[in-house]
Write an enzyme that holds these catalytic residues in place. Structure first.
Site, PDB file in Angstrom:
ATOM      1  N   CYS A  37       0.848  -1.197   0.000  1.00  0.00           N
ATOM      2  CA  CYS A  37       0.000   0.000   0.000  1.00  0.00           C
ATOM      3  C   CYS A  37       0.882   1.245   0.000  1.00  0.00           C
ATOM      4  O   CYS A  37       1.795   1.369   0.820  1.00  0.00           O
ATOM      5  CB  CYS A  37      -0.891  -0.019   1.235  1.00  0.00           C
ATOM      6  SG  CYS A  37      -1.917   1.451   1.429  1.00  0.00           S
ATOM      7  N   CYS A 107      -8.821  -5.476  -9.500  1.00  0.00           N
ATOM      8  CA  CYS A 107      -8.463  -4.425 -10.446  1.00  0.00           C
ATOM      9  C   CYS A 107      -7.967  -3.240  -9.616  1.00  0.00           C
ATOM     10  O   CYS A 107      -8.763  -2.551  -8.976  1.00  0.00           O
ATOM     11  CB  CYS A 107      -9.688  -4.071 -11.282  1.00  0.00           C
ATOM     12  SG  CYS A 107      -9.379  -2.880 -12.569  1.00  0.00           S
TER      13      CYS A 107
END
Length: 118
Positions: A37, A107
């Protein structure tokens, strides 16, 4: 402490935006390593789960266990994926498309990721 985000990263990660298709750094990127992240550095995806879907964004058929949370978008039509640690918007998850045996496509916006190579 979270990593500082530029204006475009904030638009996507904090305000649930989407980068333009085929514009992201990792859409056609297939080196060995781990994607984390961008906001909090939590490991999210291993490169072994990445595949080319042709959709314009990086696609993965599995995440690192416990790394993401799924929730309905505000319109209730798609399933959003967020970082389980910081809540940053990553993208959306789709099922039943037949791209891989797992029949799942995460996605993900490239701008929400940092790649750590082996």
């Amino acid at each position: 402490m979270y990593n500082p985000l530029n204006t475009e990263e904030q638009r996507v990660i904090l305000h649930k935006g989407t980068e333009a298709p085929f514009s992201g750094e990792y859409e056609n990127f297939f080196k060995k390593g781990v994607y984390v992240c961008k906001q909090c550095n939590t490991p999210l995806y291993e490169s072994t789960s990445k595949f080319h879907s042709g959709c314009g964004w990086p696609s993965f058929d599995a995440c690192i266990q416990g790394a993401i949370k799924e929730q309905l978008d505000a319109d209730g039509r798609r399933t959003e994926i967020i970082c389980a640690k910081c809540g940053g918007h990553l993208g959306h998850i789709f099922f039943g498309e037949g791209f891989t045996e797992k029949n799942t496509r995460h996605c993900v916006n490239s701008i929400a990721l940092i790649f750590n190579g082996e």
